[in-house]
Design a protein around this motif. Structure first.
Motif, PDB file in Angstrom:
ATOM      1  N   SER A  29      14.284  38.006 -36.807  1.00  0.00           N
ATOM      2  CA  SER A  29      14.738  37.183 -35.680  1.00  0.00           C
ATOM      3  C   SER A  29      13.941  37.524 -34.432  1.00  0.00           C
ATOM      4  CB  SER A  29      16.235  37.408 -35.422  1.00  0.00           C
ATOM      5  OG  SER A  29      16.468  38.778 -35.115  1.00  0.00           O
ATOM      6  N   ASN A  30      14.189  36.758 -33.385  1.00  0.00           N
ATOM      7  CA  ASN A  30      13.509  37.003 -32.113  1.00  0.00           C
ATOM      8  C   ASN A  30      13.973  38.314 -31.499  1.00  0.00           C
ATOM      9  OD1 ASN A  30      14.082  36.280 -28.822  1.00  0.00           O
ATOM     10  ND2 ASN A  30      11.986  36.206 -29.570  1.00  0.00           N
ATOM     11  N   ASP A  31      13.020  39.172 -31.120  1.00  0.00           N
ATOM     12  CA  ASP A  31      13.332  40.408 -30.404  1.00  0.00           C
ATOM     13  C   ASP A  31      13.214  40.142 -28.914  1.00  0.00           C
ATOM     14  OD1 ASP A  31      13.557  43.102 -32.086  1.00  0.00           O
ATOM     15  OD2 ASP A  31      12.228  41.742 -33.179  1.00  0.00           O
ATOM     16  N   GLU A  32      14.343  40.067 -28.247  1.00  0.00           N
ATOM     17  CA  GLU A  32      14.336  39.792 -26.818  1.00  0.00           C
ATOM     18  C   GLU A  32      13.918  41.020 -26.034  1.00  0.00           C
ATOM     19  OE1 GLU A  32      18.224  38.410 -25.819  1.00  0.00           O
ATOM     20  OE2 GLU A  32      17.953  36.463 -26.787  1.00  0.00           O
ATOM     21  N   LEU A  33      13.477  40.784 -24.803  1.00  0.00           N
ATOM     22  CA  LEU A  33      13.162  41.893 -23.906  1.00  0.00           C
ATOM     23  C   LEU A  33      14.443  42.659 -23.580  1.00  0.00           C
ATOM     24  CD1 LEU A  33      10.759  40.150 -21.355  1.00  0.00           C
ATOM     25  CD2 LEU A  33      10.114  41.718 -23.178  1.00  0.00           C
ATOM     26  N   ASN A  34      14.320  43.970 -23.507  1.00  0.00           N
ATOM     27  CA  ASN A  34      15.457  44.803 -23.123  1.00  0.00           C
ATOM     28  C   ASN A  34      15.410  45.030 -21.614  1.00  0.00           C
ATOM     29  OD1 ASN A  34      17.509  46.636 -22.849  1.00  0.00           O
ATOM     30  ND2 ASN A  34      16.367  48.354 -23.735  1.00  0.00           N
ATOM     31  N   LEU A  35      16.242  44.324 -20.899  1.00  0.00           N
ATOM     32  CA  LEU A  35      16.272  44.461 -19.437  1.00  0.00           C
ATOM     33  C   LEU A  35      17.584  45.080 -18.965  1.00  0.00           C
ATOM     34  CD1 LEU A  35      14.742  40.971 -18.503  1.00  0.00           C
ATOM     35  CD2 LEU A  35      13.549  43.144 -18.816  1.00  0.00           C
ATOM     36  N   ARG A  36      18.311  45.676 -19.900  1.00  0.00           N
ATOM     37  CA  ARG A  36      19.614  46.246 -19.571  1.00  0.00           C
ATOM     38  C   ARG A  36      19.478  47.664 -19.023  1.00  0.00           C
ATOM     39  NH1 ARG A  36      20.056  43.556 -24.293  1.00  0.00           N
ATOM     40  NH2 ARG A  36      19.842  45.470 -25.527  1.00  0.00           N
ATOM     41  N   VAL A  37      18.852  47.758 -17.873  1.00  0.00           N
ATOM     42  CA  VAL A  37      18.669  49.042 -17.183  1.00  0.00           C
ATOM     43  C   VAL A  37      18.931  48.820 -15.696  1.00  0.00           C
ATOM     44  CG1 VAL A  37      17.000  50.013 -18.800  1.00  0.00           C
ATOM     45  CG2 VAL A  37      16.202  48.573 -16.934  1.00  0.00           C
ATOM     46  N   ALA A  38      19.029  49.916 -14.969  1.00  0.00           N
ATOM     47  CA  ALA A  38      19.185  49.803 -13.519  1.00  0.00           C
ATOM     48  C   ALA A  38      17.942  49.139 -12.938  1.00  0.00           C
ATOM     49  CB  ALA A  38      19.387  51.188 -12.912  1.00  0.00           C
ATOM     50  N   SER A  39      18.138  48.213 -12.029  1.00  0.00           N
ATOM     51  CA  SER A  39      17.006  47.481 -11.436  1.00  0.00           C
ATOM     52  C   SER A  39      16.147  48.422 -10.595  1.00  0.00           C
ATOM     53  CB  SER A  39      17.528  46.342 -10.556  1.00  0.00           C
ATOM     54  OG  SER A  39      18.242  45.411 -11.340  1.00  0.00           O
ATOM     55  N   GLY A  61       4.648  52.920  -6.017  1.00  0.00           N
ATOM     56  CA  GLY A  61       4.874  52.198  -4.764  1.00  0.00           C
ATOM     57  C   GLY A  61       5.540  50.845  -5.008  1.00  0.00           C
ATOM     58  N   ALA A  62       5.097  50.176  -6.071  1.00  0.00           N
ATOM     59  CA  ALA A  62       5.671  48.868  -6.411  1.00  0.00           C
ATOM     60  C   ALA A  62       7.140  48.995  -6.811  1.00  0.00           C
ATOM     61  CB  ALA A  62       4.871  48.237  -7.551  1.00  0.00           C
ATOM     62  N   ILE A  63       7.472  50.045  -7.560  1.00  0.00           N
ATOM     63  CA  ILE A  63       8.863  50.257  -7.979  1.00  0.00           C
ATOM     64  C   ILE A  63       9.744  50.551  -6.766  1.00  0.00           C
ATOM     65  CG2 ILE A  63      10.394  51.758  -9.301  1.00  0.00           C
ATOM     66  CD1 ILE A  63       8.053  52.088 -11.320  1.00  0.00           C
ATOM     67  N   ASP A  64       9.243  51.379  -5.844  1.00  0.00           N
ATOM     68  CA  ASP A  64      10.006  51.681  -4.619  1.00  0.00           C
ATOM     69  C   ASP A  64      10.265  50.402  -3.818  1.00  0.00           C
ATOM     70  OD1 ASP A  64      10.096  54.361  -5.226  1.00  0.00           O
ATOM     71  OD2 ASP A  64       8.355  54.899  -3.993  1.00  0.00           O
ATOM     72  N   TYR A  65       9.221  49.577  -3.689  1.00  0.00           N
ATOM     73  CA  TYR A  65       9.369  48.306  -2.969  1.00  0.00           C
ATOM     74  C   TYR A  65      10.406  47.422  -3.645  1.00  0.00           C
ATOM     75  CZ  TYR A  65       8.434  43.471  -1.680  1.00  0.00           C
ATOM     76  OH  TYR A  65       8.592  42.165  -1.292  1.00  0.00           O
ATOM     77  N   ALA A  66      10.321  47.329  -4.975  1.00  0.00           N
ATOM     78  CA  ALA A  66      11.231  46.456  -5.726  1.00  0.00           C
ATOM     79  C   ALA A  66      12.685  46.912  -5.598  1.00  0.00           C
ATOM     80  CB  ALA A  66      10.818  46.415  -7.199  1.00  0.00           C
ATOM     81  N   LYS A  67      12.895  48.216  -5.540  1.00  0.00           N
ATOM     82  CA  LYS A  67      14.259  48.736  -5.354  1.00  0.00           C
ATOM     83  C   LYS A  67      14.820  48.305  -4.005  1.00  0.00           C
ATOM     84  CE  LYS A  67      13.941  52.888  -8.264  1.00  0.00           C
ATOM     85  NZ  LYS A  67      13.811  54.367  -8.251  1.00  0.00           N
ATOM     86  N   LYS A  68      13.994  48.454  -2.965  1.00  0.00           N
ATOM     87  CA  LYS A  68      14.436  48.097  -1.614  1.00  0.00           C
ATOM     88  C   LYS A  68      14.644  46.586  -1.484  1.00  0.00           C
ATOM     89  CE  LYS A  68      12.031  52.045   0.431  1.00  0.00           C
ATOM     90  NZ  LYS A  68      10.822  52.481   1.179  1.00  0.00           N
ATOM     91  N   ALA A  69      13.822  45.806  -2.202  1.00  0.00           N
ATOM     92  CA  ALA A  69      13.923  44.344  -2.129  1.00  0.00           C
ATOM     93  C   ALA A  69      14.920  43.779  -3.144  1.00  0.00           C
ATOM     94  CB  ALA A  69      12.548  43.725  -2.360  1.00  0.00           C
ATOM     95  N   HIS A  70      15.572  44.662  -3.905  1.00  0.00           N
ATOM     96  CA  HIS A  70      16.579  44.271  -4.908  1.00  0.00           C
ATOM     97  C   HIS A  70      16.005  43.322  -5.962  1.00  0.00           C
ATOM     98  CE1 HIS A  70      19.507  46.246  -2.380  1.00  0.00           C
ATOM     99  NE2 HIS A  70      19.123  45.505  -1.348  1.00  0.00           N
ATOM    100  N   LYS A  71      14.802  43.656  -6.427  1.00  0.00           N
ATOM    101  CA  LYS A  71      14.176  42.865  -7.499  1.00  0.00           C
ATOM    102  C   LYS A  71      14.717  43.313  -8.853  1.00  0.00           C
ATOM    103  CE  LYS A  71      11.443  40.469  -4.856  1.00  0.00           C
ATOM    104  NZ  LYS A  71      11.518  38.993  -4.773  1.00  0.00           N
TER     105      LYS A  71
END
Length: 457
Positions: free
Chosen positions: A89-99, A174-184
């Motif tokens: 079957s289709n293996d979906e992306l696992n995005l079930r983690v803290a943003s 740096g990108a991860i820090d930005y994304a956390k602050k921007a709630h991505k």
């Protein structure tokens, strides 16, 4: 994709039609053809051996039920084994983690990583309703950073700037820090292309992976390289804990060896297929649906999903309302339908997903996207009044229209004939019981049908 393999496999079933039972003798030739078809499709030899052995073991001695012919029984077995090879079957992306969930893309240079990053961002934004940022950690190619910035603007996601003076680990942190602050919700990381034999480059991406700990590490590989794609994926998998594969350029691959080899050799699932150059040309990989397409059984589920995603519902409802009021289906409407088909990947993509198309011979040569582009050019060469009322198009107007489109008068005549057929179909569609009538009428639209076929331009 899979045109050659599909033709070979479906034709091989003719050898066992009319048999009361599947035996080693009567499937021997069929299995030989299946084996040759897979090898010609550039499927890796270990995959071919295991596949043929599994089909043979299941098929020999299988009693034919009252409702199924031996060919249908064998087809069912082959389909199920194709699904086993490619994944159940289709293996979906696992995005079930803290943003934010971090998705790292790796692969060879030229495999399509940067384009895939943008396609995946668009997919997650529109289909999964995620807020997405993209960043390039390719400090060796300034053009790659600029390309990702341009594509991010095109798909409407956040681009996080980087430059070649930075270290890849610093860029991504740096990108991860930005994304956390921007709630991505998601950060997609595009990395530099590298060879598995380049120890320094492989050490770099291994260190990058360890530092940022992505939830998904996807290997992006060109399907045109056949079984080499699976071997390259395995080499990367020995260094990186890959979670899946994005198989690119599948629209140009008539063989399909990569799709049938990757999971068996790497143990990693194919998660997405790149099916064209446009940013929307990314499909989740469904082994069961692809197995159906390989065997000429179509893929109506994917076609319906595409229609739901890509057809302009407002325009469709407007046309339906117009037809219900008894207003004619004019050439403006015809042009709109051509554009809707283009939005769904073109006619060849749609035909590929319709059941039984493989049995209609060279239909895709007769019904191609170039032909539809020419039809659109002819309509564009008309005045608004001519599009609304094609009956006014006389000899002198035909000459002007065809010359303006760079085509011949006979091409215009074919278009006008085709439009008349569509008008009749739409009239049936708007009347009581119209859908059944329209589907019967569709036979006349196909090459070899009652209506003389699509225009050949």
């Amino acid at each position: 994709m899979f045109e050659n393999l599909s033709n070979r496999l479906t034709s091989s079933l003719d050898h066992i039609r009319g048999r009361a039972k599947l035996t080693e003798d009567n499937i021997k030739d069929v299995l030989r053809e299946v084996r040759m078809a897979l090898l010609e499709a550039d499927v890796a030899l270990p995959v071919v051996k295991d596949f043929v052995a599994a089909v043979k073991e299941r098929a020999i001695g299988t009693e034919v039920s009252k409702s199924l012919s031996p060919g249908q029984v064998f087809l069912k077995i082959v389909k199920q084994e194709l699904e086993t090879v490619m994944g159940k079957s289709n293996d979906e992306l696992n995005l079930r983690v803290a943003s934010p969930a971090v998705i790292l893309l790796a692969g060879l240079q030229g495999a399509g990583k940067t384009t895939s990053a943008a396609k995946l961002a668009k997919y997650l934004k529109e289909r999964e309703k995620k807020s997405v940022s993209v960043v390039s950690a390719d400090v060796y190619r300034p053009a790659a950073i600029k390309q990702l910035e341009t594509l991010a603007g095109e798909v409407g996601v956040d681009f996080i700037a980087s430059d070649i003076s930075q270290k890849p680990i610093d860029i991504v942190n740096g990108a991860i820090d930005y994304a956390k602050k921007a709630h991505k919700d998601v950060v997609i990381v595009d990395t530099a292309g590298r060879l598995s034999v380049d120890e320094d480059m492989m050490a770099e991406i291994k260190a990058l992976h360890a530092a940022v700990n992505p939830i998904e590490t996807l290997f992006v590989v060109d399907s045109m390289t056949g079984q080499d794609a699976a071997n390259t994926a395995k080499a990367f998998g020995d260094v990186l804990p890959l979670t899946g594969v994005i198989l690119t350029k599948t629209d140009g691959d008539a063989r399909g060896g990569a799709a049938l080899s990757v999971r068996h050799i790497t143990g990693k699932p194919i998660k997405f297929l790149g099916v064209g150059e446009k940013v929307e040309a990314l499909e989740p990989f469904h082994p069961d649906r692809l197995a159906s397409r390989i065997l000429g059984m179509g893929d109506m589920l994917s076609l319906i999903e595409e229609a739901e995603q890509k057809i302009d519902k407002d325009k469709a409802e407007k046309l339906a309302g117009k037809l219900k009021k008894g207003k004619g289906f004019d050439l403006e409407d015809f042009k709109e339908q051509l554009q809707q088909m283009k939005n769904m990947g073109g006619m060849s993509s749609m035909l590929d997903k319709l059941p039984g198309m493989g049995q209609l011979g060279n239909i895709q040569d007769q019904v191609n996207d170039k032909m539809f582009a020419q039809m659109e050019a002819l309509i564009n060469s008309m005045t608004p009044a001519e599009r609304r009322n094609p009956d006014v198009i006389n000899g002198s107007r035909k000459k002007r229209i065809s010359t303006g489109a760079g085509l011949q008068i006979q091409d215009l005549n074919r278009l006008l004939k085709q439009h008349k057929q569509m008008q009749k179909m739409m009239k049936k569609f708007s009347s009581k019981g119209g859908m059944k009538k329209m589907m019967r009428g569709l036979g006349g639209m196909m090459p070899g049908g009652m209506g003389g076929g699509f225009p050949k331009m």
